[in-house]
Scaffold this active site. Structure first.
Site, PDB file in Angstrom:
ATOM      1  N   SER A 131       0.829  -1.204   0.000  1.00 51.13           N
ATOM      2  CA  SER A 131       0.000   0.000   0.000  1.00 51.13           C
ATOM      3  C   SER A 131       0.867   1.259   0.000  1.00 51.13           C
ATOM      4  O   SER A 131       0.527   2.265  -0.612  1.00 51.13           O
ATOM      5  CB  SER A 131      -0.911   0.014   1.230  1.00 51.13           C
ATOM      6  N   ILE A 156       3.162  -9.677  -9.186  1.00 54.89           N
ATOM      7  CA  ILE A 156       3.010  -8.936 -10.432  1.00 54.89           C
ATOM      8  C   ILE A 156       2.133  -9.728 -11.412  1.00 54.89           C
ATOM      9  O   ILE A 156       2.521 -10.806 -11.882  1.00 54.89           O
ATOM     10  CB  ILE A 156       4.405  -8.626 -11.044  1.00 54.89           C
ATOM     11  N   GLU A 363      -4.910  -3.197  -6.929  1.00 51.53           N
ATOM     12  CA  GLU A 363      -5.037  -1.828  -7.477  1.00 51.53           C
ATOM     13  C   GLU A 363      -5.501  -0.834  -6.391  1.00 51.53           C
ATOM     14  O   GLU A 363      -6.226   0.117  -6.660  1.00 51.53           O
ATOM     15  CB  GLU A 363      -5.915  -1.803  -8.732  1.00 51.53           C
ATOM     16  N   SER A 366      -9.140  -1.337  -0.056  1.00 50.23           N
ATOM     17  CA  SER A 366     -10.245  -0.456   0.368  1.00 50.23           C
ATOM     18  C   SER A 366      -9.750   0.636   1.312  1.00 50.23           C
ATOM     19  O   SER A 366     -10.192   1.792   1.240  1.00 50.23           O
ATOM     20  CB  SER A 366     -11.336  -1.275   1.062  1.00 50.23           C
TER      21      SER A 366
HETATM   22  N1  COS Z   1      -2.420  11.722  -9.647  1.00 51.55           N
HETATM   23  C1  COS Z   1      -1.365  12.561  -9.771  1.00 51.55           C
HETATM   24  N2  COS Z   1      -0.478  12.792  -8.788  1.00 51.55           N
HETATM   25  C2  COS Z   1      -0.664  12.154  -7.636  1.00 51.55           C
HETATM   26  C3  COS Z   1      -1.748  11.275  -7.416  1.00 51.55           C
HETATM   27  C4  COS Z   1      -2.644  11.080  -8.479  1.00 51.55           C
HETATM   28  N3  COS Z   1      -3.684  10.270  -8.352  1.00 51.55           N
HETATM   29  N4  COS Z   1      -1.673  10.785  -6.171  1.00 51.55           N
HETATM   30  C5  COS Z   1      -0.591  11.336  -5.605  1.00 51.55           C
HETATM   31  N5  COS Z   1       0.017  12.163  -6.492  1.00 51.55           N
HETATM   32  C6  COS Z   1       1.202  12.985  -6.265  1.00 51.55           C
HETATM   33  C7  COS Z   1       0.931  13.956  -5.132  1.00 51.55           C
HETATM   34  O1  COS Z   1       0.326  15.149  -5.611  1.00 51.55           O
HETATM   35  C8  COS Z   1       2.309  14.214  -4.601  1.00 51.55           C
HETATM   36  O2  COS Z   1       2.955  15.153  -5.445  1.00 51.55           O
HETATM   37  P1  COS Z   1       3.922  16.304  -4.852  1.00 51.55           P
HETATM   38  O3  COS Z   1       5.032  15.544  -4.162  1.00 51.55           O
HETATM   39  O4  COS Z   1       4.364  17.053  -6.058  1.00 51.55           O
HETATM   40  O5  COS Z   1       3.081  17.083  -3.912  1.00 51.55           O
HETATM   41  C9  COS Z   1       3.005  12.866  -4.774  1.00 51.55           C
HETATM   42  O6  COS Z   1       2.279  12.177  -5.804  1.00 51.55           O
HETATM   43  C10 COS Z   1       3.032  12.038  -3.519  1.00 51.55           C
HETATM   44  O7  COS Z   1       1.684  11.848  -3.129  1.00 51.55           O
HETATM   45  P2  COS Z   1       1.252  11.505  -1.650  1.00 51.55           P
HETATM   46  O8  COS Z   1       1.955  12.453  -0.709  1.00 51.55           O
HETATM   47  O9  COS Z   1      -0.231  11.452  -1.595  1.00 51.55           O
HETATM   48  O10 COS Z   1       1.874  10.037  -1.472  1.00 51.55           O
HETATM   49  P3  COS Z   1       1.768   9.040  -0.251  1.00 51.55           P
HETATM   50  O11 COS Z   1       3.057   8.305  -0.225  1.00 51.55           O
HETATM   51  O12 COS Z   1       1.311   9.732   0.974  1.00 51.55           O
HETATM   52  O13 COS Z   1       0.621   7.969  -0.590  1.00 51.55           O
HETATM   53  C11 COS Z   1      -1.020   6.643  -1.652  1.00 51.55           C
HETATM   54  C12 COS Z   1      -0.137   7.894  -1.638  1.00 51.55           C
HETATM   55  C13 COS Z   1      -1.173   5.911  -0.341  1.00 51.55           C
HETATM   56  C14 COS Z   1      -2.368   7.139  -2.080  1.00 51.55           C
HETATM   57  C15 COS Z   1      -0.360   5.741  -2.702  1.00 51.55           C
HETATM   58  O14 COS Z   1       0.858   5.222  -2.215  1.00 51.55           O
HETATM   59  C16 COS Z   1      -1.241   4.603  -3.183  1.00 51.55           C
HETATM   60  O15 COS Z   1      -2.132   4.786  -4.015  1.00 51.55           O
HETATM   61  N6  COS Z   1      -0.986   3.374  -2.687  1.00 51.55           N
HETATM   62  C17 COS Z   1      -1.646   2.202  -3.159  1.00 51.55           C
HETATM   63  C18 COS Z   1      -0.904   1.662  -4.329  1.00 51.55           C
HETATM   64  C19 COS Z   1      -1.666   0.613  -5.021  1.00 51.55           C
HETATM   65  O16 COS Z   1      -2.766   0.814  -5.490  1.00 51.55           O
HETATM   66  N7  COS Z   1      -1.055  -0.550  -5.107  1.00 51.55           N
HETATM   67  C20 COS Z   1      -1.694  -1.638  -5.745  1.00 51.55           C
HETATM   68  C21 COS Z   1      -0.691  -2.457  -6.424  1.00 51.55           C
HETATM   69  S1  COS Z   1      -0.399  -2.003  -8.036  1.00 51.55           S
HETATM   70  S2  COS Z   1      -1.661  -3.207  -8.955  1.00 51.55           S
END
Ligand code: COS
Length: 382
Positions: A131, A156, A363, A366
């Site tokens: 995550s 993967i 992806e 929840s």
């Molecule tokens: N679109 C564009 N930019 C995004 C974005 C999005 N949807 N989400 C985050 N960003 C950008 C942020 O704006 C931030 O940019 P700046 O550093 O310029 O401000 C940067 O990315 C870092 O974002 P954030 O601080 O929100 O990152 P975090 O590490 O706190 O966490 C989560 C983000 C938890 C939301 C992310 O790690 C995530 O989605 N995790 C789940 C991953 C996933 O779905 N894995 C499944 C396996 S792959 S099938």
């Protein structure tokens, strides 16, 4: 591109026929053998399923997000393992390239992805970065000529079949979090790249996930996707889009289960009456339909807004959250309504019950969808 109404209806009808006549009869076989037959894969390619989201100029169907969601809802009406064959080509394995690739990268890879000749994979998750995907440890260190990739990826999808990986790796070890990460296209044939054995899973037999190892894999600068340090954002935008596709598949699976419930509750008699006459069963049926309808409306609304160019980060997560949890409830009710027949393998209901569990996890689990929604609410103030 949005299809005109007639072409859309014809294509959706063709996918529906394919699902009902070609795929459904093979569901039990695919589950038993943990493999989708090669001739079925060939038929999927011929129907254009590998290229649903690839722009037409590169040989794909170039569907709008709304049309892709409608097609995904049809594809959900059979074992999700079938869709997984081309799921990465349509979604997370190709969309980084479609959104951020150079014209040269696109011309080189997209036609093969659209035809299915190239199978793609998305390599973000690692043993220590699930995550928390911003904390990837796989390194891609520039040696003056190449990036040298070292590290491992986990779970993967389609890695065992893939010939092209989109890999997120840390190009700047001094920068913690997403900012030090870049995205790369890495061909399977790269020396030093190896793929582990498919994992044994709870469900979706026929779809495979494996570890991928990078042992000093050299990647030229022409294969970097987007700017250095932009890889995390590439991944996030790919996932936003993918979440709408997954939400639509969940709607399709729910609809399939609803059809199974209607048939069974109408035919199975207890106390001298069909199950469907009993109000406690009716209540469960009504909840399934209502929730599936809500999830359908959410996915299509978000897709239309995405097609119109709106920021739909919140809506993608809300859609995926609701639809994946909804299909879990529908599968649970289906087992309950089928009773003993829902628990034994012959009816396939228990298989769907196991298959849908992953939708709440991959992806973006929840919990992550809720986190994204709440953060977006605070940003947007609505
Ligand atoms: N679109 C564009 N930019 C995004 C974005 C999005 N949807 N989400 C985050 N960003 C950008 C942020 O704006 C931030 O940019 P700046 O550093 O310029 O401000 C940067 O990315 C870092 O974002 P954030 O601080 O929100 O990152 P975090 O590490 O706190 O966490 C989560 C983000 C938890 C939301 C992310 O790690 C995530 O989605 N995790 C789940 C991953 C996933 O779905 N894995 C499944 C396996 S792959 S099938």
């Amino acid at each position: 591109m949005a299809l005109d109404a007639q072409t859309r209806a014809e294509f959706i009808a063709a996918v529906r026929r394919f699902v009902e006549e070609r795929l459904r009869p093979l569901e039990a076989q695919v589950a038993d053998e943990d493999a989708v037959p090669e001739e079925v894969v060939a038929d999927m390619k011929a129907l254009g399923l590998y290229g649903l989201s690839i722009p037409e100029e590169y040989g794909g169907l170039g569907l709008s997000m709304e049309d892709e969601c409608l097609v995904a809802m049809e594809l959900g009406r059979c074992s999700p393992a079938f869709r997984s064959c081309f799921g990465t080509n349509v979604g997370i394995g190709s969309q980084g390239l479609v959104m951020f690739g150079t014209p040269e990268q696109k011309a080189h890879y997209l036609p093969g992805i659209a035809s299915g000749e190239i199978v793609t994979s998305f390599a973000l998750t690692e043993p220590e970065a699930g995550s928390d995907s911003g904390s990837v440890r796989t390194q891609a260190i520039w040696n003056g000529e190449h990036y040298v990739l070292k590290g491992s990826k986990r779970y993967i999808t389609n890695a065992n079949k893939a010939s092209l990986f989109t890999v997120m790796a840390r190009t700047n070890p001094d920068v913690k979090g997403g900012g030090g990460v870049s995205a790369f296209l890495v061909p399977r044939s790269s020396p030093g790249l190896s793929v582990g054995k498919p994992e044994k899973k709870m469900g979706q037999q026929g779809a495979h996930i494996c570890d991928v190892h990078f042992d000093d894999v050299r990647v030229g600068p022409e294969l970097r996707l987007g700017a250095e340090g932009e890889g995390f954002k590439v991944a996030m935008q790919v996932l936003d889009r993918g979440r709408l596709h997954i939400a639509s598949v969940c709607v399709g699976v729910a609809q399939r289960l609803i059809e199974e419930i209607i048939a069974y509750a109408g035919a199975r008699k207890q106390f001298g009456q069909p199950l469907a006459n009993f109000q406690m069963v009716q209540a469960q049926m009504a909840d399934c339909k209502t929730e599936a309808y809500a999830a359908r409306c959410m996915a299509l609304d978000a897709a239309r807004r995405r097609d119109a160019g709106d920021n739909v980060v919140l809506e993608c997560s809300a859609s995926k959250l609701y639809a994946s949890e909804m299909v879990g409830r529908v599968a649970d009710r289906a087992v309950q309504i089928f009773g003993g027949a829902g628990y034994v393998a012959d009816y396939g209901i228990e298989r769907f019950y196991r298959d849908v569990r992953i939708f709440r996890i991959y992806e973006g689990a929840s919990e992550i969808q809720r986190l994204i929604i709440a953060r977006e609410m605070m940003k947007q103030g609505v």
